[in-house]
Design an enzyme around this catalytic site. Structure first.
Site, PDB file in Angstrom:
ATOM      1  N   CYS A   1       0.852  -1.185   0.000  1.00  0.00           N
ATOM      2  CA  CYS A   1       0.000   0.000   0.000  1.00  0.00           C
ATOM      3  C   CYS A   1       0.888   1.236   0.000  1.00  0.00           C
ATOM      4  CB  CYS A   1      -0.949   0.012   1.190  1.00  0.00           C
ATOM      5  SG  CYS A   1      -0.124   0.177   2.755  1.00  0.00           S
TER       6      CYS A   1
ATOM      7  N   CYS B   1       3.305   1.764   2.727  1.00  0.00           N
ATOM      8  CA  CYS B   1       4.574   1.034   2.579  1.00  0.00           C
ATOM      9  C   CYS B   1       5.565   1.882   1.785  1.00  0.00           C
ATOM     10  CB  CYS B   1       4.389  -0.249   1.790  1.00  0.00           C
ATOM     11  SG  CYS B   1       3.317  -1.466   2.528  1.00  0.00           S
TER      12      CYS B   1
ATOM     13  N   ASP C   1       9.834  31.993 -24.995  1.00  0.00           N
ATOM     14  CA  ASP C   1      11.088  32.401 -25.579  1.00  0.00           C
ATOM     15  C   ASP C   1      10.889  32.427 -27.106  1.00  0.00           C
ATOM     16  OD1 ASP C   1      13.955  32.574 -25.850  1.00  0.00           O
ATOM     17  OD2 ASP C   1      13.930  30.440 -26.337  1.00  0.00           O
TER      18      ASP C   1
HETATM   19  P1  ADP Z   1      16.288  33.838 -27.403  1.00  0.00           P
HETATM   20  O1  ADP Z   1      15.813  34.452 -26.140  1.00  0.00           O
HETATM   21  O2  ADP Z   1      15.639  34.450 -28.608  1.00  0.00           O
HETATM   22  O3  ADP Z   1      16.195  32.359 -27.397  1.00  0.00           O
HETATM   23  P2  ADP Z   1      19.030  33.886 -26.540  1.00  0.00           P
HETATM   24  O4  ADP Z   1      18.725  34.479 -25.205  1.00  0.00           O
HETATM   25  O5  ADP Z   1      19.386  32.459 -26.556  1.00  0.00           O
HETATM   26  O6  ADP Z   1      17.849  34.178 -27.557  1.00  0.00           O
HETATM   27  O7  ADP Z   1      20.192  34.733 -27.224  1.00  0.00           O
HETATM   28  C1  ADP Z   1      20.082  36.132 -27.401  1.00  0.00           C
HETATM   29  C2  ADP Z   1      21.121  36.664 -28.335  1.00  0.00           C
HETATM   30  O8  ADP Z   1      22.425  36.444 -27.799  1.00  0.00           O
HETATM   31  C3  ADP Z   1      21.138  36.013 -29.698  1.00  0.00           C
HETATM   32  O9  ADP Z   1      20.224  36.638 -30.574  1.00  0.00           O
HETATM   33  C4  ADP Z   1      22.581  36.215 -30.141  1.00  0.00           C
HETATM   34  O10 ADP Z   1      22.760  37.477 -30.706  1.00  0.00           O
HETATM   35  C5  ADP Z   1      23.361  36.142 -28.850  1.00  0.00           C
HETATM   36  N1  ADP Z   1      23.940  34.816 -28.628  1.00  0.00           N
HETATM   37  C6  ADP Z   1      23.482  33.874 -27.789  1.00  0.00           C
HETATM   38  N2  ADP Z   1      24.243  32.784 -27.854  1.00  0.00           N
HETATM   39  C7  ADP Z   1      25.183  32.993 -28.773  1.00  0.00           C
HETATM   40  C8  ADP Z   1      26.288  32.228 -29.328  1.00  0.00           C
HETATM   41  N3  ADP Z   1      26.549  30.981 -28.953  1.00  0.00           N
HETATM   42  N4  ADP Z   1      27.042  32.814 -30.263  1.00  0.00           N
HETATM   43  C9  ADP Z   1      26.792  34.053 -30.677  1.00  0.00           C
HETATM   44  N5  ADP Z   1      25.784  34.814 -30.209  1.00  0.00           N
HETATM   45  C10 ADP Z   1      24.999  34.315 -29.276  1.00  0.00           C
HETATM   46 MG    MG Z   2      16.469  30.581 -26.581  1.00  0.00          MG
END
Ligand code: ADP
Ligand code: MG
Length: 737
Positions: free
Chosen positions: A16, A19, A431
């Protein structure tokens, strides 16, 4: 720190919910155990521990002492074995009981009891101590551990009946209770068998997923010969062939051939999915019409299917807030019932005519020939009719069926509480990249002043260590254009901003325009102008800057297409009364372009992961219940903060994702479904709890008033837990429109 181990054990001996709780409490207190979730329904426990502090054998030994046996789980469940054993006990029990029952039904009761005066006592004793031994044993053990459950009540009831059947031997005139004693055990064992069959069906639905993986694989060795091996012997890096019509043995990338696959076991979506070289295929999917060669990326213990099964099993053992009341009651249930049972005996014995006189006004008739018999009968009926089991099963049983229903549609519920919280969400924050858009951006333009052969290699070198969709786009571009990655060192990822590392002693940063500006990097006017054009096109930007000269050297622009399901899903969510907001790290123009397309009016842009988190916090402070939908790896903080975090599965490693719910294939249709699954499951939980409470509230007083024979009471008890189980199983058959 030593290595952490996480094992799923199969448990036998758990009868049960009490347990399950008892075991969970005990193991949790052990040093070295970091997590334990006991899933009563499937009879398993997920335990995380440090083997250097506590050994697996120690955990098993402690459980053994409490009357449970734990075995580390292999893919085959021990369910069949326990089932056979229980079945044999039920048969023995019925045979013993019929020795007493048949003469009674044929009217030879008096003859039997005068000719064989000890028969009843012996047979009832045999029923209690032979087929009923597991119940008696578990009752005794629970007495010592202090948390008494159903087994304790039934044992006490049966023993009381049995002991009183001895009384006539001492000249005390009461009816013979031996048949009752024997029947109580028999009905209980039968109920338990039915219950474990029904529970088995529910938990088998998950284990049935395991059958999706095929048994054999065609392994291609380096000299080109093909041999057949067991799927579980496949290793990462192996090359395998899959013929059309066969199941794909495990997860991997297609290196040769084209086909379409049926992945409905993971997604609930039965449309064939086109696959070409470079695409990822899941173990368990059916290779519909092509001959393919694959590179194994995950072995059968860690592929998507295995991860899914493990996650669901774990989730099904987690708690839903609404069950706290029921759980608290099951803990104090037995002492309360003992008290009520004692009171009913005392009242009936002291005032034998009180209930018959009062109740006769309502048309009830009593046999009052023996005051002891009436008192005993009422007391035993109270003991055996009380059903903490129905209360204890109400929530987990619905959760198991609800989560299985979800899993079949690509919605993985990782924490039980999500089922309840999803029902009262006001705001859904989403997002952008990879959630509202498909998350497969493409490089559209490369902007630089002095050519980019060198710098592009640096960018590729940086993005090699990132899992962001943008990084993926850069790597794809590099592959197509044969651009060599430079070797960078000291790479650090700043989620939501960018990534940095050193090449040739110089530090480089690649990131959003905002993050670049914040680091006081100069962007030449010429570049600014070209960037402006891309911004006007709503494209996402990444700037690569030399951190030594503080100069932006290269800008890449990307475009991503809208998730084709986005529009319809957003409309459906709005129709459900949810408010939608978009929270993104991208710049204003890119954000607004997507929002406009989807009729989303609230948009927060250029948010760092911290600002995403703060946005959710501030909404929560205004008393809104917020659900955040994002990619499970980048947006972990926001996912955790939200009342419900829903992660868009990236398709390979769901175990690494955060969030209360995972949408396995990142489909937005399954986002809508997750609300529907949660609502259906929560409704079922409430129904079950209602019936379980209602049953106990009506049945216990009825037994107290002497309206029920103990055997009738035991049948009612069995019926009540079966109702809860049956009602829950209906859920897994539910159609979600
Ligand atoms: P979202 O909120 O649209 O998912 P993120 O928060 O993941 O976007 O990223 C926001 C911005 O940061 C991207 O549009 C990019 O310009 C930059 N960015 C994020 N990660 C990377 C990466 N690995 N290389 C280059 N730019 C990045
Ligand atoms: Mg993202």
């Amino acid at each position: 720190m030593s290595k952490h181990k996480s094992t799923i054990f199969t448990i036998t001996g758990m009868h049960c919910i009490a347990c399950a709780n008892r075991l969970e409490e005990k193991i949790k207190k052990l040093d070295g155990v970091t997590k334990i979730i006991v899933n009563f329904i499937s009879g398993s426990a997920a335990i995380d521990f440090y083997p250097s502090i506590v050994k697996e054998e120690d955990i098993i030994a402690i459980a053994n002492k409490m009357g449970f046996s734990l075995t580390p789980e292999s893919t085959t469940l021990s369910y069949e074995n326990t089932f056979n054993k229980e079945f044999i006990l039920v048969i023995i029990s019925w045979i013993l009981t019929s020795i007493l029952m048949i003469p009674m039904l044929l009217g030879y009761h008096h003859y039997m009891s005068t000719t064989f005066p000890y028969l009843g006592i012996i047979v009832a004793g045999a029923t209690i101590f032979i087929p009923g031994l597991p119940i008696v044993k578990s009752a005794t053990k629970s007495l010592f551990s202090g948390v008494m459950g159903m087994d304790f009540l039934i044992t006490l009831g049966a023993l009381a009946a049995w002991v009183s059947s001895l009384l006539p031997l001492f000249g005390i005139k009461i009816p013979d209770y031996s048949v009752t004693a024997s029947m109580l055990i028999t009905v209980n064992l039968t109920g338990r068998l039915l219950e474990s069959m029904a529970r088995g069906t529910a938990s088998k639905a998950i284990s049935a997923l395991a059958n999706f993986s095929g048994k054999y694989a065609h392994l291609v060795s380096t000299d080109g010969t093909v041999t057949e091996i067991l799927v579980q012997d496949l290793k990462i890096g192996d090359t395998i062939q899959v013929k059309s019509g066969e199941k794909i043995p495990t997860d991997g990338t297609i290196i040769e051939g084209r086909t379409s696959t049926d992945e409905s076991f993971l997604t609930g979506e039965s449309l064939p999915i086109e696959k070409k070289p470079g695409d990822y295929a899941y173990g368990g999917a059916i290779n519909l019409d092509g001959f393919i060669t694959m590179h194994v990326e995950r072995d059968s213990q860690n592929n998507m299917l295995a991860q899914t099964i493990k996650l669901i099993k774990e989730a099904q053992g987690t708690k839903v807030p609404i069950q706290i009341l029921a759980d608290n009651i099951t803990v104090i249930f037995v002492p309360i019932i003992l008290t009520i049972s004692f009171l009913s005996f005392a009242t009936w014995f002291a005032f034998p005519n009180f209930f018959p006189d009062t109740m006769s006004q309502f048309g009830f008739n009593y046999d009052t020939s023996s005051r002891f018999a009436s008192a005993l009968s009422a007391a035993i009926a109270v003991l055996v009719i009380a059903c903490p089991c129905a209360l204890g099963l109400a929530t987990p049983m619905a959760l198991v069926n609800g989560s299985t229903l979800g899993a079949k549609k690509g919605v993985l519920i990782r924490r039980g509480r999500a089922v309840q919280h999803l029902c009262d969400i006001d705001i859904i924050a989403l997002d952008k990249t990879g959630t509202l858009t498909i998350g497969k951006p493409k490089v559209t333009n490369i902007i630089s002043i002095d050519g980019h052969s060198e710098t592009l290699g640096i960018l590729v070198g940086l993005e090699k260590s990132s899992i962001h969709p943008i990084a993926h786009a850069v790597l794809t571009y590099a592959k197509e254009h044969h651009i060599e990655a430079k070797d960078l060192e000291h790479i650090t990822n700043n989620p939501g901003q960018g990534i940095q590392g050193t090449f040739d002693q110089i530090e480089w940063f690649a990131g959003s325009l905002k993050a670049t500006r914040e680091q006081e990097i100069t962007i030449s006017e010429e570049l600014q102008e070209m960037i402006g054009k891309q911004i006007a096109l709503h494209e996402t930007l990444v700037c690569l800057s030399n951190m030594h000269t503080k100069n932006c050297e290269l800008v890449l622009s990307f475009s991503d297409s809208l998730n084709p399901e986005a529009k319809e899903s957003m409309n459906q969510l709005k129709a459900m009364g949810k408010k939608i907001i978009m929270v993104t790290g991208d710049h204003k123009n890119a954000a607004h372009a997507v929002a406009k397309e989807l009729d989303i009016t609230s948009v927060m842009y250029e948010c760092s992961p911290k600002q995403k988190l703060e946005t959710i916090q501030s909404l929560q402070q205004q008393n809104y219940k917020v659900c955040f939908v994002g990619d499970g790896i980048n947006d972990a903080a926001a996912l955790e903060q939200a009342n419900v975090g829903i992660a868009m599965g990236t398709g390979t490693d769901i175990a690494a994702e955060s969030g209360d719910v995972i949408l396995v294939t990142g489909s937005l249709t399954s986002l809508v479904l997750s609300f529907k699954v949660a609502q259906a499951t929560f409704r079922k939980i409430k129904q079950n709890l209602f019936w379980a409470f209602f049953y106990n509230c009506v049945a216990i007083p009825a037994a107290f008033l002497g309206l029920l024979h103990p055997v009738t009471a035991e049948i009612a008890m069995t019926f009540s837990s079966l109702t809860v189980i049956g009602n829950s199983i209906l859920l897994s058959k539910k159609k979600l429109s």
